[in-house]
Scaffold this motif. Structure first.
Motif, PDB file in Angstrom:
ATOM      1  N   GLN A 110       0.853  -1.379   0.078  1.00 33.64           N
ATOM      2  CA  GLN A 110       0.067  -0.137   0.300  1.00 33.64           C
ATOM      3  C   GLN A 110       0.655   1.208   0.118  1.00 33.64           C
ATOM      4  O   GLN A 110       0.392   1.954  -0.556  1.00 33.64           O
ATOM      5  CB  GLN A 110      -0.860   0.155   1.453  1.00 33.64           C
ATOM      6  N   ILE A 111       1.785   1.380   0.723  1.00 34.22           N
ATOM      7  CA  ILE A 111       2.746   2.468   0.533  1.00 34.22           C
ATOM      8  C   ILE A 111       3.328   2.553  -0.466  1.00 34.22           C
ATOM      9  O   ILE A 111       3.369   3.834  -1.249  1.00 34.22           O
ATOM     10  CB  ILE A 111       4.188   2.046   1.901  1.00 34.22           C
ATOM     11  N   ALA A 112       4.115   2.167  -0.882  1.00 33.98           N
ATOM     12  CA  ALA A 112       4.894   1.922  -2.723  1.00 33.98           C
ATOM     13  C   ALA A 112       3.606   2.450  -4.121  1.00 33.98           C
ATOM     14  O   ALA A 112       3.850   3.434  -3.954  1.00 33.98           O
ATOM     15  CB  ALA A 112       5.328   0.218  -2.616  1.00 33.98           C
ATOM     16  N   ARG A 113       2.295   1.531  -3.466  1.00 33.12           N
ATOM     17  CA  ARG A 113       1.620   1.801  -5.225  1.00 33.12           C
ATOM     18  C   ARG A 113       0.957   3.319  -4.099  1.00 33.12           C
ATOM     19  O   ARG A 113       0.819   4.523  -4.883  1.00 33.12           O
ATOM     20  CB  ARG A 113       0.285   1.131  -4.742  1.00 33.12           C
ATOM     21  N   ILE A 114       0.901   3.759  -3.623  1.00 34.99           N
ATOM     22  CA  ILE A 114       0.381   5.237  -2.890  1.00 34.99           C
ATOM     23  C   ILE A 114       1.242   6.497  -3.204  1.00 34.99           C
ATOM     24  O   ILE A 114       0.992   7.303  -3.706  1.00 34.99           O
ATOM     25  CB  ILE A 114      -0.180   5.785  -0.965  1.00 34.99           C
ATOM     26  N   GLU A 115       2.540   6.553  -2.896  1.00 34.75           N
ATOM     27  CA  GLU A 115       3.895   6.950  -3.340  1.00 34.75           C
ATOM     28  C   GLU A 115       3.730   6.804  -4.599  1.00 34.75           C
ATOM     29  O   GLU A 115       3.832   7.982  -5.884  1.00 34.75           O
ATOM     30  CB  GLU A 115       5.223   6.344  -2.685  1.00 34.75           C
ATOM     31  N   GLN A 116       3.892   5.751  -5.751  1.00 35.00           N
ATOM     32  CA  GLN A 116       3.437   6.188  -6.873  1.00 35.00           C
ATOM     33  C   GLN A 116       2.461   6.325  -7.467  1.00 35.00           C
ATOM     34  O   GLN A 116       2.559   6.955  -8.410  1.00 35.00           O
ATOM     35  CB  GLN A 116       2.969   4.648  -7.686  1.00 35.00           C
ATOM     36  N   GLU A 117       1.119   6.748  -6.938  1.00 33.34           N
ATOM     37  CA  GLU A 117       0.615   7.635  -7.042  1.00 33.34           C
ATOM     38  C   GLU A 117       0.359   8.853  -6.781  1.00 33.34           C
ATOM     39  O   GLU A 117       0.054   9.920  -8.166  1.00 33.34           O
ATOM     40  CB  GLU A 117      -0.760   7.242  -6.993  1.00 33.34           C
ATOM     41  N   LEU A 118       1.395   9.449  -5.589  1.00 31.97           N
ATOM     42  CA  LEU A 118       1.272  10.819  -5.408  1.00 31.97           C
ATOM     43  C   LEU A 118       2.363  11.380  -6.772  1.00 31.97           C
ATOM     44  O   LEU A 118       2.217  12.363  -7.438  1.00 31.97           O
ATOM     45  CB  LEU A 118       2.389  10.875  -4.323  1.00 31.97           C
ATOM     46  N   ILE A 119       2.896  10.361  -7.103  1.00 32.53           N
ATOM     47  CA  ILE A 119       4.512  10.735  -8.186  1.00 32.53           C
ATOM     48  C   ILE A 119       3.719  11.139  -9.500  1.00 32.53           C
ATOM     49  O   ILE A 119       4.079  12.500 -10.363  1.00 32.53           O
ATOM     50  CB  ILE A 119       5.233   9.860  -8.297  1.00 32.53           C
ATOM     51  N   SER A 120       2.645  10.413  -9.988  1.00 34.30           N
ATOM     52  CA  SER A 120       2.464   9.851 -11.023  1.00 34.30           C
ATOM     53  C   SER A 120       0.802  11.396 -11.255  1.00 34.30           C
ATOM     54  O   SER A 120       1.249  11.530 -11.970  1.00 34.30           O
ATOM     55  CB  SER A 120       0.996   8.828 -11.460  1.00 34.30           C
ATOM     56  N   GLU A 121       0.488  11.770 -10.189  1.00 28.47           N
ATOM     57  CA  GLU A 121      -0.329  12.831 -10.081  1.00 28.47           C
ATOM     58  C   GLU A 121       1.078  14.611 -10.096  1.00 28.47           C
ATOM     59  O   GLU A 121      -0.114  14.789 -10.243  1.00 28.47           O
ATOM     60  CB  GLU A 121      -1.075  13.156  -8.637  1.00 28.47           C
ATOM     61  N   GLY A 122       2.047  14.381  -9.914  1.00 29.66           N
ATOM     62  CA  GLY A 122       2.910  14.872 -10.240  1.00 29.66           C
ATOM     63  C   GLY A 122       3.805  15.328  -9.129  1.00 29.66           C
ATOM     64  O   GLY A 122       4.182  16.774  -9.321  1.00 29.66           O
ATOM     65  N   MET A 123       3.346  15.050  -8.047  1.00 35.72           N
ATOM     66  CA  MET A 123       4.502  15.431  -6.718  1.00 35.72           C
ATOM     67  C   MET A 123       5.428  14.693  -7.143  1.00 35.72           C
ATOM     68  O   MET A 123       6.201  13.843  -7.838  1.00 35.72           O
ATOM     69  CB  MET A 123       3.985  14.431  -5.258  1.00 35.72           C
ATOM     70  N   ASP A 124       7.130  16.069  -6.569  1.00 36.24           N
ATOM     71  CA  ASP A 124       8.373  15.783  -6.911  1.00 36.24           C
ATOM     72  C   ASP A 124       9.117  14.029  -6.734  1.00 36.24           C
ATOM     73  O   ASP A 124       8.614  14.247  -5.708  1.00 36.24           O
ATOM     74  CB  ASP A 124       9.125  16.585  -6.480  1.00 36.24           C
ATOM     75  N   PRO A 125       9.656  13.592  -6.964  1.00 36.11           N
ATOM     76  CA  PRO A 125       9.752  11.998  -6.747  1.00 36.11           C
ATOM     77  C   PRO A 125      10.970  12.587  -5.671  1.00 36.11           C
ATOM     78  O   PRO A 125      11.466  11.691  -5.113  1.00 36.11           O
ATOM     79  CB  PRO A 125      10.551  11.689  -8.126  1.00 36.11           C
ATOM     80  N   ASP A 126      12.076  13.650  -5.949  1.00 36.01           N
ATOM     81  CA  ASP A 126      12.768  13.522  -5.812  1.00 36.01           C
ATOM     82  C   ASP A 126      12.485  14.188  -3.806  1.00 36.01           C
ATOM     83  O   ASP A 126      13.152  14.137  -2.831  1.00 36.01           O
ATOM     84  CB  ASP A 126      13.859  14.945  -6.197  1.00 36.01           C
ATOM     85  N   LYS A 127      11.618  15.336  -3.984  1.00 35.89           N
ATOM     86  CA  LYS A 127      10.446  15.326  -2.687  1.00 35.89           C
ATOM     87  C   LYS A 127       9.807  13.985  -1.964  1.00 35.89           C
ATOM     88  O   LYS A 127      10.414  13.880  -0.413  1.00 35.89           O
ATOM     89  CB  LYS A 127       9.088  16.710  -2.842  1.00 35.89           C
TER      90      LYS A 127
END
Length: 302
Positions: A38-55
């Motif tokens: 769940q943590i991995a998928r949520i992080e992935q969704e956040l990045i896909s939605e535009g959150m800076d991966p480095d952040k």
């Protein structure tokens, strides 16, 4: 508020400098049952939605402290031959190596490169095939950060750099052990781990020779004998493969969709390639920091 929104809120508040203790007290009960996938998928969704991966990567260590209670679980029992078991053992070996590192043995760090290559060229592609795309990118970025500190240590050994490397490894391995690896075990079918092990073996190991899978479970590679007809003649698949592998160059064929379709297996290879990358976007075969160069090369070929 859903779990994804909660994690997003946590990251934003951490970015603003809010106390982790305060956030932990607020979210502990809600997030205690959050699973690694769940943590991995949520992080992935956040990045896909535009959150800076480095952040996400930058604050990953901080929010791990918040989630530590929910992801510290009993170790999964795996057979000795299993790729994840091998990686876990190597984590312990590398940690001990760095903890006891001295100037006269700092060169031993070079041997650990095969550990990262196996993850980047075998495990990560399999995760991507099963929908886990962004977390491997974050881990690869951390690999490059580890490589940089290792190089600095080889150039000039200091206790400060040694401590820096030790801290990087502890945080990185914790994330892999408790999020990435459990996610892999959750999404990758059992039969594919045998193929992963075969490709691990092709890259090789540095600290020990792992026990092999039982004979009946070994993956057999069948070589087809059908003919390949060309305008100037015909070759069997086996003959064509031998011909391409005998050329004094590395060949990687990327199709019009930017997907890796073929690579040669010459004796003296420049780049590590495994069968796991077949069908993988060529951009995902490189760390994020160099993707713009890959895209530029592809654009020049059009």
């Amino acid at each position: 508020m859903g779990k994804k929104e909660m994690i997003k809120d946590i990251l934003e508040r951490l970015h603003k400098g809010e106390s982790t203790d305060k956030i932990l007290s607020e979210y502990r009960d809600v997030l205690k049952d959050l699973t690694p996938p769940q943590i991995a998928r949520i992080e992935q969704e956040l990045i896909s939605e535009g959150m800076d991966p480095d952040k996400v990567r930058k604050f990953c260590s901080v929010h791990l402290a918040i989630f530590r209670e929910s992801i510290d679980r009993a170790e999964v029992k795996l057979p000795p031959w299993h790729p994840i078991n091998i990686l876990l053992k190597e984590h312990k070996y590398i940690t001990d190596l760095v903890r006891n590192l001295r100037p006269e043995v700092v060169g031993n760090l070079k041997a650990t490169e095969s550990h990262y290559l196996r993850e980047e060229n075998v495990l990560f592609p399999y995760l991507e095939k099963h929908g886990i795309v962004q977390p491997p990118k974050i881990m690869w970025a951390e690999h490059d950060e580890i490589r940089k500190v290792e190089k600095d240590l080889r150039d000039k050994f200091t206790e400060e750099l040694k401590t820096r490397l030790n801290d990087l490894l502890l945080n990185h391995f914790y994330k892999e052990n408790n999020i990435l690896f459990p996610t892999g075990l959750d999404v990758i079918p059992d039969d594919e781990w045998l193929s992963i092990r075969t490709e691990f073996d092709e890259i090789g190991y540095f600290a020990f020779t792992p026990e092999g899978p039982p004979e009946k479970e070994k993956v057999e590679t069948k070589i087809a004998t059908r003919m390949i007809n060309l305008p100037t003649g015909s070759l069997t698949e086996k003959e064509l493969e031998a011909f391409l592998n005998a050329l004094p160059v590395d060949i990687t064929f990327v199709d019009s969709k930017d997907e890796v379709r073929y690579f040669s297996e010459s004796k003296d290879r420049i780049f590590v390639r495994t069968r796991a990358v077949i069908g993988r976007k060529v951009q995902q075969c490189h760390p994020q920091k160099s993707v713009h160069i890959v895209n530029r090369i592809l654009d020049d070929l059009i």
